[in-house]
Design a protein around this motif. Structure first.
Motif, mmCIF file in Angstrom:
data_model
loop_
_atom_site.group_PDB
_atom_site.id
_atom_site.type_symbol
_atom_site.label_atom_id
_atom_site.label_comp_id
_atom_site.label_asym_id
_atom_site.label_seq_id
_atom_site.Cartn_x
_atom_site.Cartn_y
_atom_site.Cartn_z
ATOM 1 N N GLU A 175 29.941 -13.848 6.732
ATOM 2 C CA GLU A 175 29.020 -13.695 7.867
ATOM 3 C C GLU A 175 28.951 -12.239 8.315
ATOM 4 O O GLU A 175 27.881 -11.715 8.616
ATOM 5 C CB GLU A 175 29.450 -14.586 9.042
ATOM 6 C CG GLU A 175 29.348 -16.076 8.776
ATOM 7 C CD GLU A 175 30.530 -16.633 7.970
ATOM 8 O OE1 GLU A 175 31.637 -16.042 7.996
ATOM 9 O OE2 GLU A 175 30.325 -17.659 7.302
ATOM 10 N N LYS B 250 25.902 -9.699 8.076
ATOM 11 C CA LYS B 250 25.399 -9.040 9.291
ATOM 12 C C LYS B 250 25.253 -7.531 9.074
ATOM 13 O O LYS B 250 24.277 -6.928 9.506
ATOM 14 C CB LYS B 250 26.349 -9.316 10.450
ATOM 15 C CG LYS B 250 25.866 -8.804 11.782
ATOM 16 C CD LYS B 250 26.829 -9.215 12.879
ATOM 17 C CE LYS B 250 26.334 -8.739 14.235
ATOM 18 N NZ LYS B 250 27.258 -9.117 15.302
ATOM 19 N N SER C 250 19.826 -7.196 7.749
ATOM 20 C CA SER C 250 20.288 -5.932 8.334
ATOM 21 C C SER C 250 19.233 -4.832 8.254
ATOM 22 O O SER C 250 19.345 -3.811 8.924
ATOM 23 C CB SER C 250 21.582 -5.467 7.661
ATOM 24 O OG SER C 250 21.352 -5.135 6.313
#
Length: 158
Positions: free
Chosen positions: A59, A63, A69
């Motif tokens: 995760e 991220k 992103s």
């Protein structure tokens, strides 16, 4: 497919052995020596990647350098690739591990591109053989090019 490649390799090795035993033995010894030289680097990076993947959850990886992103993830990947000095035969399996754990294709394309083309670590050596102006220009153009590569990969893969 892997089994087929191994079979072809064994058949060609057998043909080489029949044709010239001494050259084949010499080549195998040379190949083994090269493997022994590469192994510590390879294991070191794999262990480091394993530790990082254990510390950073999929995760978190997703991220920071995942599909969502965006340009920030591409920039982070490009910076990391620019300052990292690892050979391609280690970089590509590492990139595959990162992809499996949530990294985005554009971000990995940027990482691999800068890793192969930008040389922050090797800057001082490069400027010795070329000049400082050329070295800066080459690295800057390679850094910019990595974003073009990331964009193209993003259009092709996604």
């Amino acid at each position: 497919m892997t089994i087929i490649l191994y079979l072809i390799t064994l058949i060609l090795l057998f043909i080489s052995f029949i044709k010239d035993k001494n050259k084949t033995k010499k080549a195998l010894k040379k190949g083994l020596k090269a493997f022994e030289n590469i192994l510590p680097q390879f294991l070191g990076v794999i262990v480091l990647a394993g530790i990082l993947l254990a510390i950073f959850s999929p995760e978190l990886i997703s991220k920071i350098i995942g599909d969502k992103s965006g340009i920030f993830g591409i920039l982070i990947s490009a910076i990391i690739g620019s300052i990292t000095l690892i050979p391609g035969f280690i970089a590509f399996p590492t990139a595959a591990l990162l992809l499996e754990n949530g990294a985005g294709y554009m971000q990995i394309a940027s990482f691999i591109s800068t890793l192969m083309m930008v040389g922050i670590i090797t800057f001082s050596i490069e400027k010795t053989y070329f000049n400082t102006k050329f070295t800066i220009a080459r690295n800057l153009l390679a850094f910019i090019f990595s974003f073009i590569v990331a964009f193209i990969i993003g259009k092709v893969v996604i």
